[in-house]
Design a protein around this motif. Structure first.
Motif, PDB file in Angstrom:
ATOM      1  N   ILE A  59      31.884  35.797  25.278  1.00 35.36           N
ATOM      2  CA  ILE A  59      32.026  37.243  25.454  1.00 35.36           C
ATOM      3  C   ILE A  59      33.500  37.585  25.625  1.00 35.36           C
ATOM      4  CG2 ILE A  59      31.396  39.235  26.868  1.00 35.36           C
ATOM      5  CD1 ILE A  59      28.981  37.537  27.844  1.00 35.36           C
ATOM      6  N   ASP A  60      33.997  38.446  24.768  1.00 35.91           N
ATOM      7  CA  ASP A  60      35.334  39.022  24.912  1.00 35.91           C
ATOM      8  C   ASP A  60      35.145  40.394  25.548  1.00 35.91           C
ATOM      9  OD1 ASP A  60      37.809  40.203  24.707  1.00 35.91           O
ATOM     10  OD2 ASP A  60      38.182  39.566  22.657  1.00 35.91           O
ATOM     11  N   HIS A  61      35.553  40.551  26.808  1.00 37.55           N
ATOM     12  CA  HIS A  61      35.231  41.767  27.551  1.00 37.55           C
ATOM     13  C   HIS A  61      35.991  42.994  27.048  1.00 37.55           C
ATOM     14  CE1 HIS A  61      32.724  39.860  30.647  1.00 37.55           C
ATOM     15  NE2 HIS A  61      33.502  38.813  30.480  1.00 37.55           N
ATOM     16  N   GLU A  62      36.990  42.798  26.214  1.00 39.91           N
ATOM     17  CA  GLU A  62      37.690  43.935  25.636  1.00 39.91           C
ATOM     18  C   GLU A  62      36.967  44.475  24.405  1.00 39.91           C
ATOM     19  OE1 GLU A  62      41.637  42.700  24.834  1.00 39.91           O
ATOM     20  OE2 GLU A  62      42.178  42.417  26.946  1.00 39.91           O
ATOM     21  N   LYS A  63      36.040  43.671  23.866  1.00 40.89           N
ATOM     22  CA  LYS A  63      35.360  44.055  22.626  1.00 40.89           C
ATOM     23  C   LYS A  63      33.862  44.250  22.792  1.00 40.89           C
ATOM     24  CE  LYS A  63      38.700  41.590  19.719  1.00 40.89           C
ATOM     25  NZ  LYS A  63      38.873  40.520  18.701  1.00 40.89           N
ATOM     26  N   GLN A  64      33.262  43.641  23.804  1.00 41.08           N
ATOM     27  CA  GLN A  64      31.818  43.742  23.962  1.00 41.08           C
ATOM     28  C   GLN A  64      31.446  43.788  25.431  1.00 41.08           C
ATOM     29  OE1 GLN A  64      31.928  39.399  22.328  1.00 41.08           O
ATOM     30  NE2 GLN A  64      29.821  39.799  22.859  1.00 41.08           N
ATOM     31  N   GLN A  65      30.274  44.344  25.684  1.00 42.20           N
ATOM     32  CA  GLN A  65      29.793  44.489  27.038  1.00 42.20           C
ATOM     33  C   GLN A  65      29.063  43.225  27.472  1.00 42.20           C
ATOM     34  OE1 GLN A  65      27.322  47.899  27.597  1.00 42.20           O
ATOM     35  NE2 GLN A  65      27.219  47.701  29.820  1.00 42.20           N
ATOM     36  N   GLU A  66      29.239  42.864  28.733  1.00 40.81           N
ATOM     37  CA  GLU A  66      28.607  41.666  29.255  1.00 40.81           C
ATOM     38  C   GLU A  66      27.115  41.917  29.488  1.00 40.81           C
ATOM     39  OE1 GLU A  66      29.812  38.412  32.602  1.00 40.81           O
ATOM     40  OE2 GLU A  66      29.838  40.500  33.198  1.00 40.81           O
ATOM     41  N   PRO A  67      26.224  41.005  29.057  1.00 40.20           N
ATOM     42  CA  PRO A  67      24.790  41.173  29.331  1.00 40.20           C
ATOM     43  C   PRO A  67      24.527  41.247  30.827  1.00 40.20           C
ATOM     44  CG  PRO A  67      25.162  39.438  27.703  1.00 40.20           C
ATOM     45  CD  PRO A  67      26.500  39.805  28.253  1.00 40.20           C
ATOM     46  N   SER A  68      23.511  42.021  31.196  1.00 41.87           N
ATOM     47  CA  SER A  68      23.213  42.233  32.614  1.00 41.87           C
ATOM     48  C   SER A  68      22.873  40.934  33.331  1.00 41.87           C
ATOM     49  CB  SER A  68      22.052  43.222  32.756  1.00 41.87           C
ATOM     50  OG  SER A  68      20.903  42.730  32.070  1.00 41.87           O
ATOM     51  N   LYS A  69      22.329  39.948  32.597  1.00 43.49           N
ATOM     52  CA  LYS A  69      21.944  38.688  33.239  1.00 43.49           C
ATOM     53  C   LYS A  69      23.155  37.913  33.756  1.00 43.49           C
ATOM     54  CE  LYS A  69      20.106  37.414  29.328  1.00 43.49           C
ATOM     55  NZ  LYS A  69      19.324  36.680  28.327  1.00 43.49           N
ATOM     56  N   TYR A  70      24.352  38.238  33.258  1.00 44.77           N
ATOM     57  CA  TYR A  70      25.563  37.576  33.720  1.00 44.77           C
ATOM     58  C   TYR A  70      26.462  38.544  34.488  1.00 44.77           C
ATOM     59  CZ  TYR A  70      23.967  34.252  30.215  1.00 44.77           C
ATOM     60  OH  TYR A  70      23.197  33.385  29.477  1.00 44.77           O
ATOM     61  N   SER A  71      25.862  39.584  35.060  1.00 43.27           N
ATOM     62  CA  SER A  71      26.638  40.612  35.749  1.00 43.27           C
ATOM     63  C   SER A  71      27.277  40.106  37.029  1.00 43.27           C
ATOM     64  CB  SER A  71      25.734  41.818  36.068  1.00 43.27           C
ATOM     65  OG  SER A  71      24.640  41.412  36.883  1.00 43.27           O
ATOM     66  N   ALA A  72      26.901  38.911  37.504  1.00 42.58           N
ATOM     67  CA  ALA A  72      27.514  38.357  38.705  1.00 42.58           C
ATOM     68  C   ALA A  72      29.006  38.121  38.504  1.00 42.58           C
ATOM     69  CB  ALA A  72      26.824  37.047  39.089  1.00 42.58           C
ATOM     70  N   SER A  73      29.457  38.091  37.250  1.00 43.43           N
ATOM     71  CA  SER A  73      30.880  37.889  36.961  1.00 43.43           C
ATOM     72  C   SER A  73      31.696  39.162  37.159  1.00 43.43           C
ATOM     73  CB  SER A  73      31.050  37.400  35.522  1.00 43.43           C
ATOM     74  OG  SER A  73      30.347  36.200  35.296  1.00 43.43           O
ATOM     75  N   ASP A  74      31.028  40.300  37.412  1.00 43.97           N
ATOM     76  CA  ASP A  74      31.749  41.565  37.530  1.00 43.97           C
ATOM     77  C   ASP A  74      32.775  41.530  38.649  1.00 43.97           C
ATOM     78  OD1 ASP A  74      30.316  42.536  35.438  1.00 43.97           O
ATOM     79  OD2 ASP A  74      28.921  43.730  36.643  1.00 43.97           O
ATOM     80  N   THR A  75      32.426  40.907  39.773  1.00 40.97           N
ATOM     81  CA  THR A  75      33.340  40.833  40.914  1.00 40.97           C
ATOM     82  C   THR A  75      34.634  40.124  40.523  1.00 40.97           C
ATOM     83  OG1 THR A  75      31.450  40.742  42.411  1.00 40.97           O
ATOM     84  CG2 THR A  75      33.589  40.095  43.304  1.00 40.97           C
ATOM     85  N   ILE A  76      34.493  39.040  39.762  1.00 41.30           N
ATOM     86  CA  ILE A  76      35.658  38.269  39.322  1.00 41.30           C
ATOM     87  C   ILE A  76      36.542  39.110  38.408  1.00 41.30           C
ATOM     88  CG2 ILE A  76      36.375  36.278  37.951  1.00 41.30           C
ATOM     89  CD1 ILE A  76      33.845  34.857  38.958  1.00 41.30           C
ATOM     90  N   HIS A  77      35.936  39.757  37.425  1.00 44.92           N
ATOM     91  CA  HIS A  77      36.723  40.545  36.471  1.00 44.92           C
ATOM     92  C   HIS A  77      37.343  41.775  37.139  1.00 44.92           C
ATOM     93  CE1 HIS A  77      35.399  37.922  33.372  1.00 44.92           C
ATOM     94  NE2 HIS A  77      34.137  38.275  33.464  1.00 44.92           N
ATOM     95  N   ASN A  78      36.665  42.346  38.127  1.00 48.97           N
ATOM     96  CA  ASN A  78      37.231  43.490  38.858  1.00 48.97           C
ATOM     97  C   ASN A  78      38.458  43.075  39.654  1.00 48.97           C
ATOM     98  OD1 ASN A  78      35.270  45.210  37.861  1.00 48.97           O
ATOM     99  ND2 ASN A  78      33.915  44.955  39.626  1.00 48.97           N
ATOM    100  N   ALA A  79      38.394  41.873  40.261  1.00 47.09           N
ATOM    101  CA  ALA A  79      39.556  41.379  41.017  1.00 47.09           C
ATOM    102  C   ALA A  79      40.755  41.159  40.090  1.00 47.09           C
ATOM    103  CB  ALA A  79      39.186  40.081  41.737  1.00 47.09           C
ATOM    104  N   LEU A  80      40.492  40.593  38.930  1.00 48.54           N
ATOM    105  CA  LEU A  80      41.575  40.371  37.964  1.00 48.54           C
ATOM    106  C   LEU A  80      42.140  41.700  37.454  1.00 48.54           C
ATOM    107  CD1 LEU A  80      39.910  37.465  35.940  1.00 48.54           C
ATOM    108  CD2 LEU A  80      41.828  37.261  37.534  1.00 48.54           C
ATOM    109  N   LYS A  81      41.251  42.652  37.237  1.00 47.38           N
ATOM    110  CA  LYS A  81      41.691  43.965  36.769  1.00 47.38           C
ATOM    111  C   LYS A  81      42.554  44.661  37.817  1.00 47.38           C
ATOM    112  CE  LYS A  81      39.899  48.204  34.647  1.00 47.38           C
ATOM    113  NZ  LYS A  81      38.670  48.929  34.254  1.00 47.38           N
ATOM    114  N   LEU A  82      42.178  44.520  39.101  1.00 41.38           N
ATOM    115  CA  LEU A  82      42.967  45.106  40.185  1.00 41.38           C
ATOM    116  C   LEU A  82      44.364  44.498  40.227  1.00 41.38           C
ATOM    117  CD1 LEU A  82      43.296  46.808  42.741  1.00 41.38           C
ATOM    118  CD2 LEU A  82      42.192  44.955  44.028  1.00 41.38           C
ATOM    119  N   TYR A  83      44.439  43.176  40.064  1.00 39.16           N
ATOM    120  CA  TYR A  83      45.748  42.517  40.066  1.00 39.16           C
ATOM    121  C   TYR A  83      46.590  42.991  38.870  1.00 39.16           C
ATOM    122  CZ  TYR A  83      49.292  38.890  39.562  1.00 39.16           C
ATOM    123  OH  TYR A  83      50.488  38.228  39.419  1.00 39.16           O
ATOM    124  N   GLU A  84      45.958  43.169  37.734  1.00 34.53           N
ATOM    125  CA  GLU A  84      46.687  43.657  36.558  1.00 34.53           C
ATOM    126  C   GLU A  84      47.261  45.046  36.818  1.00 34.53           C
ATOM    127  OE1 GLU A  84      45.903  44.163  31.744  1.00 34.53           O
ATOM    128  OE2 GLU A  84      44.253  44.410  33.163  1.00 34.53           O
TER     129      GLU A  84
END
Length: 820
Positions: free
Chosen positions: A538-563
């Motif tokens: 999954i490339d998060h800039e091009k496609q949406q993450e399936p809900s079954k793997y939504s536990a990764s949202d916290t990780i990507h939000n932290a990285l986005k905050l740092y950016e």
């Protein structure tokens, strides 16, 4: 005393069982009366009945009872298949070949030829239990295969996979049919029927997904480009082939009466419709009721597993092949977490290691080489000509299609070989054809042997032709040392869980991103593939993450905050990959290669958590991932051993709040030079104090002259650059052996450092490590890295172990030295 047991009697309509002819059995009881039973097959067996629980001590034979005999049979079959897997593993033989051969060995072709063995282990009046358990094993195997299959691959596949699948099915189907009609006059009466020919040629033309997946998994090809293409092509091929087989099955049903064909189609359509609509809705409701991050409740798991038996009964009762139902049920279950992964985790081991050996023992009991040899070759020649023509044409048709789409020759040959694999699904169909009387035991034996020969030859050839790691062996330098300062630094970070995010962010920040030297960070979230067959990228800039793997949202939000905090200095690109642990390194290396990364940062497989009182959490399977990345990475690699000291709260002010004290242990060699180059970037930060300790051997013993010159050059460059920097300290220590090296490092450790930076192993003077290699446990860290990361060393400082990129010729020489 005499007991009369009814033997297993197959359905007259349809099923996947071997037929038994009805016969009359005359039994004379002890009273002398004679009873005649006609029609239903019966088995007479003399058994002794003694209520004593210690029967063997009273002269009883435990094998007089079916259940102890069944336990002996199962144990023997499992032991034989396990031994074969052990013996044939060096020859790169897949599991399915070993299990088929195991079944043949215990059958009448090998051990069964001995009358004493047959009477003792597989007597004719007791093997029915193994056969029925074998059918149940095939049912659950296809159910699990259906759970793992991702039908969305059909819609995601491009024209390339679609056309290759169509060509790979149509050409062998047409050619084998042409051969069949040419030789039709010399065929057996049942085999010569159009429905029989169509069923066999359809099977020859397809490549079954359930066969491909386990073999590709064993070959570590699931995450490779060829492996992904093979899975997509196989699903399309299955869709075409299954439709053809269903059509010819309906024609077979209608040979006696046209109404039978109509009822067959109606029954199948109604049952499939019910499963796709109502059963699928029920499965989605189970998923919706399961809390995020939790497993499905046990009651649902048990109900679904019972449903496999129920739908098998329904399909058999309706005249549909008994194994179709479990496959359909598996297909409507959502793959991956939470439902698909839970089902696979709970039952896969039991099905594959306990039930499937019984399934192949069932196959082996019907495979008799002596029977095949006793018949005239002219009766088998038409069937052999059909399958040989079909398999050969399929290989060249697939090869022609791949070359048309300009795939590299080796990739094309590998894909063609993969699409030639045969296995469990073909065996199941052979049994079905036996049941339908399309073929007899000699033909069945021929097909089983051909299946074994093809798969046993093709699998090693795939490994020989295709190396998934070859693209990562590059000759261009992608290292920190050879990346000019003032240019963009590309770093790839791998994240297994939330706990490792904070330390990685702080390490990136300590590396000192600036407007003149910005960072491009490629963050890859790694999730183990469970409950599905096809890996997910999954490339998060091009496609949406399936809900079954939504536990990764916290990780990507932290990285986005740092950016956002480091806007303009750091650009983060987020990705997620769902893959087996054993092939995860391929996704890591491929992403690093495509994005021209200079450094890959991997979390260590152990991590200390303060919330657990300083206890360690061990990430299962991560150690092998790290080792494979170190061996195949197209750039430099750093392994971060996080002891919690690097972590700071993720706020806007957390990055400039205190002074970080870092230390470099420079023992020489390419890895040490890379570590020093990385530390040099840190030294430019006002919040970092850096101590560099260089270790030299007494009187220069054991030094490599070339390595020494390269080390002197890098150290001189570093010191000249930082001579005026009061935050940088450089020291040299002379030691005689490994013991003095450890003692010197221990003397430096005053628990004031936040991070130790050390080269892994390449080019280190062996005198500096003399006597230390024996106790090193974590070889991926190197001897010194393992020492400073160990609990015996003490302290709370984290450790970064750096390995400089190995070029193509270095990897080749490394492989050669390993072979020697």
């Amino acid at each position: 005393m005499v007991r009369i047991f009814p033997l297993y009697r197959p359905q007259a309509s349809d099923g996947w069982h071997a037929n038994f002819d009805g016969f009359q059995t005359s039994v004379k009881a002890q009273s002398g009366d004679s009873h005649v039973y006609s029609g239903a097959p019966l088995v007479c067996r003399r058994t002794n009945h003694n209520d004593s629980p210690f029967g063997i001590f009273y002269g009883e034979n435990p094998l007089d009872d079916f259940f102890p005999l069944f336990l002996l049979e199962m144990s023997f079959v499992i032991i034989v298949t396990r031994l074969l897997r052990l013996l044939l593993k060096p020859l790169k033989q897949p599991r399915v070949v070993c299990e088929i051969l195991g079944g043949i060995i215990v059958g009448p072709s090998v051990l069964g030829r001995n009358d004493k063995f047959s009477k003792f282990v597989f007597p004719e009046n007791a093997d029915f239990l193994v056969k029925n358990i074998g059918i149940v094993g095939f049912m659950y195997f296809l159910f699990l295969s259906g759970v793992k299959m991702d039908m969305s691959l059909i819609t995601k596949s491009g024209k390339k996979q679609l056309y290759i699948a169509i060509i790979g099915v149509l050409l062998p189907f047409i050619s084998s049919n042409a051969v069949a009609f040419i030789l039709r006059k010399s065929m057996d009466k049942e085999l010569a029927k159009i429905s029989s020919i169509g069923a066999i040629t359809s099977n020859i033309a397809i490549t079954a997904f359930p066969v491909l997946y386990p073999i590709l998994k064993e070959l570590n090809l699931l995450s490779s480009e060829v492996g992904r293409m093979a899975l997509s092509t196989a699903i399309i091929s299955d869709g075409i082939g299954v439709s053809a087989i269903a059509a010819f099955e309906a024609a077979k049903q209608g040979e006696a009466d046209a109404k039978n064909s109509l009822w067959y189609m109606i029954s199948m359509i109604v049952l499939v419709g019910f499963v796709v609509t109502y059963v699928r809705k029920l499965m989605n409701r189970i998923v919706a009721r399961t809390p995020e991050g939790h497993s499905v409740e046990q009651v649902y798991v048990v109900t679904i597993l019972m449903g496999v038996l129920v739908i098998g009964f329904v399909t058999d009762a309706l005249g549909i092949a008994i194994l179709n139902g479990p496959l359909w049920l598996g297909l409507v279950i959502p793959d991956g977490p939470p439902l698909g992964s839970t089902l696979v985790e709970r039952i896969e081991t039991f099905v594959m290691d306990i039930l499937m050996p019984a399934s192949f023992a069932f196959v082996g009991l019907y495979t008799d080489v002596s029977v095949m040899a006793s018949v005239e070759w002219s009766s088998l020649r038409p069937l052999f000509a059909m399958i040989a023509t079909g398999y050969v044409v399929k290989f060249f048709a697939t090869l022609m299609g791949t070359l048309f789409f300009q795939l590299p020759l080796r990739d094309s040959i590998a894909l063609s070989l993969i699409m030639s694999l045969r296995g469990q699904v073909e065996i199941i169909l052979f049994i079905h054809w036996m049941d339908k009387k399309i073929m007899q035991q000699p033909s069945f034996t021929l097909l089983v042997l051909v299946t074994v020969v093809i798969t046993s030859l093709v699998t090693p050839l795939i490994s020989f032709v295709y190396d998934p790691t070859k693209p990562y062996m590059v000759n261009k330098r992608r290292t920190i040392q050879h990346t000019a300062q003032g240019t963009e630094l590309r770093i790839m970070v791998c994240i297994h869980d939330q706990e490792s995010v904070s330390a990685i962010i702080d390490l990136i920040e300590a590396t000192n991103p600036t407007p003149s030297s910005p960072f491009a960070i490629y963050a890859l979230r790694l999730i183990e593939l469970v409950g599905r067959a096809a890996p997910v990228f999954i490339d998060h800039e091009k496609q949406q993450e399936p809900s079954k793997y939504s536990a990764s949202d916290t990780i990507h939000n932290a990285l986005k905050l740092y950016e956002e905090i480091r806007c303009g200095f750091v650009k983060i690109h987020s990705f997620t990959v769902v893959a087996p642990k054993r092939t995860m390194y391929q996704d890591i290396c491929e992403l690093a290669l495509l994005n021209k990364a200079t450094l890959i940062i991997l979390p260590f497989h152990k991590e200390r958590l303060e919330k657990l009182g300083g206890g360690e959490v061990v990430r299962v399977g991560v150690r092998s991932v790290n080792s494979n990345v170190l061996s195949h990475a197209p750039c430099s690699v750093g392994i971060l051993v996080d002891k919690g000291h690097l972590r700071n709260p993720l706020t806007a002010h957390s990055f400039r709040h205190s002074i970080n004290r870092f230390a470099v242990l420079f023992l020489g060699g390419a890895d040490a030079r890379e570590a020093l180059s990385y530390a040099d970037r840190m030294a430019m930060s006002l919040d970092v104090t850096l101590t560099v300790i260089r270790f030299l051997s007494h009187n220069g013993e054991g030094e490599n002259e070339m390595e020494k010159k390269l080390d002197d050059g890098v150290v001189t460059w570093f010191w000249v650059k930082n001579e005026a920097n009061e935050r940088v300290v450089y020291r040299e220590i002379t030691v005689r052996n490994g013991a003095e090296t450890v003692k010197a490092i221990q003397a430096i450790n005053d628990d004031s450092y936040d991070l130790w930076i050390v080269g892994r192993k390449e080019g280190i003077n062996p005198m500096l490590l003399e006597g230390l290699e024996e106790w090193s446990e974590n070889h991926e860290l190197g001897v010194i890295g393992d020492f400073v990361a160990s609990d015996d060393f003490g302290g709370t400082a984290s450790v970064l172990v750096v390995q400089q990129q190995m070029l193509r010729e270095q990897k080749a020489s490394l492989c050669g030295s390993i072979i020697k």
